[in-house]
Design a protein around this motif. Structure first.
Motif, mmCIF file in Angstrom:
data_model
loop_
_atom_site.group_PDB
_atom_site.id
_atom_site.type_symbol
_atom_site.label_atom_id
_atom_site.label_comp_id
_atom_site.label_asym_id
_atom_site.label_seq_id
_atom_site.Cartn_x
_atom_site.Cartn_y
_atom_site.Cartn_z
ATOM 1 N N SER A 51 -0.139 4.316 0.517
ATOM 2 C CA SER A 51 -0.439 5.354 1.464
ATOM 3 C C SER A 51 -0.296 4.601 2.787
ATOM 4 O O SER A 51 -0.183 5.219 3.712
ATOM 5 C CB SER A 51 -1.886 5.872 1.381
ATOM 6 O OG SER A 51 -2.784 4.559 1.392
ATOM 7 N N THR A 81 5.278 -0.267 2.362
ATOM 8 C CA THR A 81 4.311 1.216 2.150
ATOM 9 C C THR A 81 5.605 2.267 1.877
ATOM 10 O O THR A 81 6.583 2.205 2.152
ATOM 11 C CB THR A 81 3.578 1.385 3.326
ATOM 12 O OG1 THR A 81 3.044 2.656 3.239
ATOM 13 C CG2 THR A 81 4.458 1.514 4.616
ATOM 14 N N GLU A 90 -2.617 3.397 4.084
ATOM 15 C CA GLU A 90 -4.046 3.992 4.931
ATOM 16 C C GLU A 90 -5.392 2.975 4.117
ATOM 17 O O GLU A 90 -6.581 3.529 4.538
ATOM 18 C CB GLU A 90 -4.520 5.300 4.958
ATOM 19 C CG GLU A 90 -3.261 5.920 5.609
ATOM 20 C CD GLU A 90 -3.238 5.465 7.125
ATOM 21 O OE1 GLU A 90 -3.932 5.293 7.817
ATOM 22 O OE2 GLU A 90 -1.941 6.085 7.721
ATOM 23 N N THR A 91 -5.269 2.223 3.338
ATOM 24 C CA THR A 91 -6.213 2.137 2.473
ATOM 25 C C THR A 91 -7.077 0.954 3.278
ATOM 26 O O THR A 91 -6.724 -0.060 3.812
ATOM 27 C CB THR A 91 -5.887 1.124 1.008
ATOM 28 O OG1 THR A 91 -5.190 2.029 0.335
ATOM 29 C CG2 THR A 91 -6.770 0.310 0.480
ATOM 30 N N LYS A 128 -7.036 10.376 -3.245
ATOM 31 C CA LYS A 128 -5.515 9.762 -2.986
ATOM 32 C C LYS A 128 -5.453 8.535 -2.370
ATOM 33 O O LYS A 128 -4.948 7.457 -2.702
ATOM 34 C CB LYS A 128 -4.541 10.717 -2.612
ATOM 35 C CG LYS A 128 -3.028 10.279 -2.574
ATOM 36 C CD LYS A 128 -2.701 9.806 -4.051
ATOM 37 C CE LYS A 128 -1.420 9.166 -4.008
ATOM 38 N NZ LYS A 128 -0.874 8.461 -5.162
ATOM 39 N N SER A 129 -6.225 8.486 -1.085
ATOM 40 C CA SER A 129 -6.177 7.254 -0.611
ATOM 41 C C SER A 129 -7.419 6.901 0.048
ATOM 42 O O SER A 129 -8.400 7.966 0.536
ATOM 43 C CB SER A 129 -5.226 7.093 0.793
ATOM 44 O OG SER A 129 -5.427 7.954 1.664
ATOM 45 N N SER A 175 0.826 -1.048 0.090
ATOM 46 C CA SER A 175 -0.085 -0.136 -0.142
ATOM 47 C C SER A 175 0.977 1.204 -0.084
ATOM 48 O O SER A 175 1.428 1.560 1.031
ATOM 49 C CB SER A 175 -0.766 -0.122 1.229
ATOM 50 O OG SER A 175 -1.589 1.148 1.251
ATOM 51 N N THR A 232 -10.048 5.696 2.224
ATOM 52 C CA THR A 232 -10.117 5.201 3.594
ATOM 53 C C THR A 232 -11.513 4.908 4.200
ATOM 54 O O THR A 232 -11.642 4.613 5.469
ATOM 55 C CB THR A 232 -9.380 6.389 4.614
ATOM 56 O OG1 THR A 232 -10.333 7.448 4.343
ATOM 57 C CG2 THR A 232 -8.055 6.833 4.359
#
Ligand code: M6R
Length: 357
Positions: A104, A128, A106-107, A352-353, A102, A355
């Motif tokens: 980010s 990451t 944060e996915t 962008k991510s 990942s 969440t």
């Protein structure tokens, strides 16, 4: 800051050679050998099967990573889309190791799987770009991408960084298992970085290709076999998300099982031909689509090229071609989006991510 660049995406594409060099430098020890934290190498060696979990571009990097790990370290690998894995969990092996990829960290879809497999008592490694991110904190181990912040929604340098780190992980694991690696990965990644420089210097060519093939088209197909197929999936995702052209990646041999019905007069088909073992068969697929009116754009590799090819990328090690064959696809997508006056860095409907699950 994007400095003199019109878009973050273009800046981040251009940063790729430096990122690959930085990764090699960072993962080298004092003796000059590629080196990964001992705990991670042990976890790789203890596993009887590796499960790669990721979404989007990171999932595409995972598909290539599977090839690296299986070919070099000879450990079986499964690659799963994180949002599917939770309710569709495969029968796990006795000693699984989970690798979360990942950018980010944060996915949410990937995090949900991480929480679930930790509850089951399994070990996890996160690859990451963001130190201290949720997926990094909650996993047992982390490998960082060292790609610098990626701002554009369309992932570019994180993908190639993921591939470089996965190649290093595969090589170090292979060596620790006594497998014979018959090439010098440090040297080969140096060749890759130089090839990336050449491609980043050929922007006008890619702008021209985008103009020629994609200016007015409704759709576009990407075909390839083996790792070229996986890069095609990534090329299609790039084109879709920033230019809104409907794009799909297909395995060359699968076309005739249905998709070829979509080929019309002038449909652009980008074909990747970087693999010697399937060079003839992918070219056969190009003939099939061309015979039905497609407008083929063959991107091949030096040594495998023919007169009909639209662009020839420099030669790199056969396993590492995805690190460079993706660059023409990133740049073609970039220019296609520009020509269509799309918001390159912030495409519609995307964050962008992601969440939320
Ligand atoms: O941060 P992650 O790598 O976990 O993000 C996964 C996807 O959301 C991401 O790769 C997405 O597909 C990109 N926008 C692709 O360019």
């Amino acid at each position: 800051e994007k400095g003199t660049y019109p878009h973050y995406m273009l800046k981040e594409i251009d940063e790729q050679p430096a990122v690959v060099r930085k990764i090699v430098q960072t993962y080298r020890n004092e003796q000059g050998d590629l080196n990964i934290d001992e705990g991670i190498v042990k976890a790789m060696n203890d596993a009887d099967r590796i499960y790669i979990i990721a979404a989007g571009t990171s999932y595409h990097a995972g598909l290539v990573g599977k090839q690296f790990i299986e070919k070099l370290a000879k450990v079986p690998v499964e690659v799963h889309i994180s949002s599917e894995f939770g309710y569709n969990m495969p029968l796990l092996s006795e000693k699984p190791l989970f690798i979360f990829i990942s950018q980010s960290g944060e996915t949410a879809d990937s995090r949900a799987v991480l929480v679930e497999i930790k509850e089951l008592g399994y070990k996890a490694l996160t690859i990451t770009n963001v130190p201290g991110s949720t997926l990094s904190r909650e996993a047992d181990y982390t490998l960082l991408l060292h790609a610098g912040p990626e701002i554009a929604v369309a992932s570019t340098k994180a993908y190639t960084a993921q591939l470089a780190v996965l190649a290093i992980l595969a090589e170090v694991t292979a060596k620790s298992r006594g497998m014979n690696v018959d090439f010098d990965l440090t040297q080969e990644l140096g060749i890759v970085a130089n090839a990336m420089d050449v491609l980043c210097g050929a922007k006008e060519e890619f702008e021209e290709i985008a103009r020629e093939y994609l200016a007015t088209t409704r759709n576009c197909f990407f075909i390839g076999r083996g790792i070229d197929f996986y890069v095609g999936l990534e090329g299609a995702l790039k084109l879709k998300e920033i230019s809104y052209i409907q794009a799909e990646g297909f395995a060359g041999g699968e076309l005739k099982h249905g998709t070829i019905a979509l080929i019309e007069n002038g449909t652009p088909v980008v074909a990747l031909a970087t693999q010697e073992s399937v060079n003839l068969s992918i070219r056969g697929n190009v003939k099939e689509v061309a015979a039905r009116g497609a407008n083929p754009c063959i991107i091949s590799m030096k040594g495998l090229e023919t007169d009909e090819d639209r662009f020839v990328i420099p030669e790199v090690h056969g396993l590492l071609t995805p690190l460079i064959s993706v660059i023409p696809l990133q740049l073609i997508s970039y220019y296609a989006a520009l020509h269509r006056e799309c918001d390159v860095d912030k495409p519609r409907n995307l964050a962008k991510s992601v969440t939320v699950e």
